[in-house]
Write a protein that holds these residues in place. Structure first.
Motif, PDB file in Angstrom:
ATOM      1  N   VAL A 125       8.060  -2.518  25.346  1.00 28.20           N
ATOM      2  CA  VAL A 125       6.885  -2.950  24.604  1.00 28.20           C
ATOM      3  C   VAL A 125       6.185  -4.105  25.325  1.00 28.20           C
ATOM      4  O   VAL A 125       6.811  -5.129  25.616  1.00 28.20           O
ATOM      5  CB  VAL A 125       7.286  -3.368  23.174  1.00 28.20           C
ATOM      6  N   ILE A 126       4.916  -3.895  25.611  1.00 28.83           N
ATOM      7  CA  ILE A 126       4.118  -4.960  26.231  1.00 28.83           C
ATOM      8  C   ILE A 126       3.252  -5.557  25.133  1.00 28.83           C
ATOM      9  O   ILE A 126       2.359  -4.885  24.602  1.00 28.83           O
ATOM     10  CB  ILE A 126       3.256  -4.395  27.369  1.00 28.83           C
ATOM     11  N   ALA A 127       3.538  -6.782  24.752  1.00 25.11           N
ATOM     12  CA  ALA A 127       2.859  -7.371  23.597  1.00 25.11           C
ATOM     13  C   ALA A 127       2.512  -8.824  23.859  1.00 25.11           C
ATOM     14  O   ALA A 127       3.168  -9.513  24.663  1.00 25.11           O
ATOM     15  CB  ALA A 127       3.746  -7.267  22.357  1.00 25.11           C
ATOM     16  N   GLU A 128       1.492  -9.246  23.135  1.00 21.65           N
ATOM     17  CA  GLU A 128       1.006 -10.619  23.265  1.00 21.65           C
ATOM     18  C   GLU A 128       2.067 -11.624  22.815  1.00 21.65           C
ATOM     19  O   GLU A 128       2.834 -11.350  21.883  1.00 21.65           O
ATOM     20  CB  GLU A 128      -0.228 -10.704  22.360  1.00 21.65           C
ATOM     21  N   GLU A 129       2.059 -12.789  23.446  1.00 19.61           N
ATOM     22  CA  GLU A 129       2.938 -13.878  23.010  1.00 19.61           C
ATOM     23  C   GLU A 129       2.685 -14.174  21.532  1.00 19.61           C
ATOM     24  O   GLU A 129       1.529 -14.213  21.100  1.00 19.61           O
ATOM     25  CB  GLU A 129       2.628 -15.147  23.812  1.00 19.61           C
ATOM     26  N   VAL A 170       2.387  -0.367  15.906  1.00 17.47           N
ATOM     27  CA  VAL A 170       3.755  -0.764  15.519  1.00 17.47           C
ATOM     28  C   VAL A 170       4.434   0.414  14.806  1.00 17.47           C
ATOM     29  O   VAL A 170       5.608   0.718  15.065  1.00 17.47           O
ATOM     30  CB  VAL A 170       3.756  -2.053  14.661  1.00 17.47           C
ATOM     31  N   SER A 171       3.678   1.123  13.965  1.00 21.20           N
ATOM     32  CA  SER A 171       4.254   2.324  13.315  1.00 21.20           C
ATOM     33  C   SER A 171       4.623   3.370  14.359  1.00 21.20           C
ATOM     34  O   SER A 171       5.665   4.025  14.248  1.00 21.20           O
ATOM     35  CB  SER A 171       3.269   2.987  12.350  1.00 21.20           C
ATOM     36  N   VAL A 221       9.033  -7.134  17.591  1.00 20.78           N
ATOM     37  CA  VAL A 221      10.379  -7.506  18.067  1.00 20.78           C
ATOM     38  C   VAL A 221      11.488  -6.546  17.598  1.00 20.78           C
ATOM     39  O   VAL A 221      12.298  -6.098  18.414  1.00 20.78           O
ATOM     40  CB  VAL A 221      10.699  -8.979  17.706  1.00 20.78           C
ATOM     41  N   PRO A 222      11.535  -6.174  16.310  1.00 20.13           N
ATOM     42  CA  PRO A 222      12.660  -5.326  15.866  1.00 20.13           C
ATOM     43  C   PRO A 222      12.692  -3.938  16.517  1.00 20.13           C
ATOM     44  O   PRO A 222      13.731  -3.281  16.494  1.00 20.13           O
ATOM     45  CB  PRO A 222      12.424  -5.173  14.357  1.00 20.13           C
TER      46      PRO A 222
END
Ligand code: BG6
Length: 369
Positions: A306-310, A291-292, A316-317
């Motif tokens: 961004v590919i991220a888990e539900e 995230v950093s 998000v930001p």
């Protein structure tokens, strides 16, 4: 024969849930048991293995990179992964206690075949992971675990890759089971998770329209970068390879932790950077670090995909584009995270007017060294 799809590649991407289910069929069940009788290497020999070496080329090599995480975690046996074309030229250390895993969709790749011949000459046992019945690599190996992806026609590998991953997990879990590591309970849980994973891939496929739209909007770009860490690093490499093969674009995958040691210099205004984010559960330290990284590149103008888990709200930001994948155990995430990258490359290549099934200069199976 394309079954209503515009290309074999689209058809093969869509077939992935079935390919995974077929590869698991008869090998795992919902109670967490694993049966791999087809691995004809005696369990007594498998218990003595003190090193695993994976050899493969191209996409299959990326499956091998992911296998290393699974094998070392569940079996505690050191595992090396090497490009088959490099392997025999560096005088590798091999003996009767080495298990060589040769991964090949076609079973005919000369580089991989020469690597396994060299390994067998040194007394190592060779287990092939292969998609083609009766091809040369399984014939010359001590044992074979077939992936049941069905025929893969498009040159760039998709469904074969996901089934290679499944086969790699099975090998890792089986070795762990045979040797009885402290991860017995976890192994049973993961076997259960694996038996549900094709549904998760199906779910990803149903939500790909925004990815296709994004790909079309980026068709004029020169470069796309991919970042990941842990098993997300090989996923990033595979995403970049797909884009090179299909879209003929400059694409590179990096380990996110390496960003600050060089690649961050590449970041400029509006450069698309795809980031594969590990689960915030499990190895949450890695999640926070990535995230950093996303914040850092965005502050320098990158356009973040961004590919991220539900349920992962922390990203998000910082996501200009957010692609959700279902939550999976950390080691299994490549099965869901790779799919959007395949769809992205296929759509982007099509938008550039490229022939996705037969990319220029490439062959499905390379039978010369
Ligand atoms: C390449 C193909 O030449 O060979 C790739 O174009 C593939 O798509 C690689 O990943 C390895 O092939 P195989 O059949 O050994 O898995």
């Amino acid at each position: 024969e394309k079954g209503g799809y515009a290309s074999f590649m689209l058809k093969e991407i869509a077939e992935q849930p079935k390919a995974i289910a077929d590869t698991l069929l008869g090998r795992v069940d919902g109670s967490g048991t694993l049966s791999l009788d087809e691995v004809r290497i005696p369990t007594a020999v498998l218990r003595e293995v003190d090193k695993v070496v994976v050899v493969a080329c191209g996409t299959a090599y990326h499956a091998g990179l992911i296998a290393k995480y699974a094998i070392e975690h569940w079996t505690r046996i050191p595992c090396e992964v090497e490009l088959a074309s490099e392997f025999r030229y560096r005088d590798p250390i091999l003996d009767q206690q080495t298990l060589v895993v040769a991964i090949s969709q076609s079973g005919e790749t000369m580089d991989t075949l020469m690597a396994l011949r060299h390994a067998r000459e040194q007394g190592a046992k060779v287990l092939a992971i292969c998609n083609t019945n009766g091809s040369t690599i399984p014939r010359e190996s001590d044992a074979v675990l077939y992936t049941h992806a069905g025929p893969e026609v498009a040159v760039a590998s998709t469904k074969a890759f996901l089934t290679q991953l499944v086969a790699c997990y099975l090998v890792a879990l089986y070795l762990g089971q045979v040797r009885g590591t402290k991860y017995g309970d976890e192994i049973r849980d993961v076997v259960r998770d694996l038996s549900r994973i094709s549904g998760a891939v199906e779910q990803v496929l149903e939500t790909m329209e925004p990815v296709r739209e994004l790909a079309r909007s980026l068709a004029h770009k020169d470069t796309v970068l991919f970042l990941g860490r842990h098993v997300g690093h090989p996923v990033a490499l595979e995403g970049a390879l797909k884009l090179k093969e299909l879209a003929y674009m400059h694409a590179e995958g990096f380990a996110a932790g390496e960003l600050k040691h060089g690649p961050i210099a590449l970041i400029e205004e509006d450069l698309p950077v795809v980031v594969v984010v590990p689960s915030p559960r499990g190895r949450s330290v890695l999640h926070d670090k990535i995230v950093s990284n996303i914040q850092e590149i965005r502050a320098r103008g990158a356009r973040t995909v961004v590919i991220a888990e539900e349920g992962d709200e922390a990203v998000v930001p910082y996501a200009d584009h957010l692609v959700r994948v279902p939550a999976t155990p950390t080691l299994l995430q490549p099965l869901v995270a790779t799919v959007p990258l395949q769809v992205f490359a296929c759509e982007l290549a099509t938008a550039r007017g490229n022939e996705v099934d037969q990319p220029r200069n490439l062959a499905k199976s390379v039978t010369v060294e």
